[in-house]
Design a protein around this motif. Sequence first.
Motif, short mmCIF file in Angstrom:
data_model
loop_
_atom_site.label_atom_id
_atom_site.label_comp_id
_atom_site.label_asym_id
_atom_site.label_seq_id
_atom_site.Cartn_x
_atom_site.Cartn_y
_atom_site.Cartn_z
N ARG A 133 8.91 4.41 1.15
CA ARG A 133 7.77 5.23 0.71
C ARG A 133 6.88 4.46 -0.26
N LYS A 134 7.50 3.82 -1.25
CA LYS A 134 6.73 3.11 -2.28
C LYS A 134 5.97 1.93 -1.69
N VAL A 135 6.62 1.17 -0.80
CA VAL A 135 5.96 0.01 -0.19
C VAL A 135 4.83 0.48 0.72
N PHE A 136 5.08 1.53 1.50
CA PHE A 136 4.04 2.03 2.39
C PHE A 136 2.84 2.55 1.60
N LYS A 137 3.10 3.23 0.49
CA LYS A 137 2.01 3.75 -0.34
C LYS A 137 1.14 2.62 -0.88
N LEU A 138 1.78 1.53 -1.30
CA LEU A 138 1.03 0.39 -1.81
C LEU A 138 0.24 -0.28 -0.68
N GLN A 139 0.85 -0.42 0.49
CA GLN A 139 0.15 -1.00 1.63
C GLN A 139 -1.06 -0.14 2.03
N LYS A 140 -0.88 1.16 1.96
CA LYS A 140 -1.96 2.08 2.29
C LYS A 140 -3.12 1.94 1.29
N ALA A 142 9.43 -4.28 -2.28
CA ALA A 142 8.92 -5.00 -1.12
C ALA A 142 9.87 -6.13 -0.73
N ARG A 143 10.43 -6.81 -1.73
CA ARG A 143 11.38 -7.89 -1.44
C ARG A 143 12.67 -7.33 -0.83
N LEU A 144 13.12 -6.18 -1.34
CA LEU A 144 14.30 -5.55 -0.75
C LEU A 144 14.06 -5.20 0.71
N TRP A 159 -3.64 -5.44 -5.93
CA TRP A 159 -2.54 -4.72 -5.28
C TRP A 159 -1.73 -5.63 -4.36
N GLN A 160 -2.39 -6.64 -3.76
CA GLN A 160 -1.64 -7.60 -2.95
C GLN A 160 -0.68 -8.39 -3.84
N ARG A 161 -1.15 -8.79 -5.00
CA ARG A 161 -0.30 -9.52 -5.94
C ARG A 161 0.88 -8.64 -6.37
N LEU A 162 0.59 -7.37 -6.64
CA LEU A 162 1.64 -6.43 -7.02
C LEU A 162 2.66 -6.26 -5.90
N LEU A 163 2.18 -6.17 -4.66
CA LEU A 163 3.08 -6.03 -3.52
C LEU A 163 3.98 -7.25 -3.35
N VAL A 164 3.42 -8.43 -3.50
CA VAL A 164 4.19 -9.66 -3.36
C VAL A 164 5.29 -9.75 -4.42
#
Length: 74
Positions: free
Chosen positions: A33-40, A67-69, A57-62
């Motif tokens: 959910r958290k990763v999808f929300k950030l991607q969205k 996201a790593r999990l 937000w891309q930096r935050l996702l990386v």
Amino acid sequence: MTIASLKRGFGKQKPIKTTTNVWKTIPWAKVQRKVFKLQKSIFQAAKSGQDAKVRRWQRLLVKSYYARLLAVRL
């Protein structure tokens, strides 16, 4: 030093928490959910032309633990 003093603390070992047990306790639905929300959010910002937000937000996702999990999930 005597041999007795060298052996102190090396009797019974505590059980080691295995990574397999820890891996099974991860809340995968929450992670997704958290990763999808950030991607969205990244997609929406890119669509509306907000380049600074996209990069942030891309930096935050990386750097995101979730996201790593998700990236190494079996």
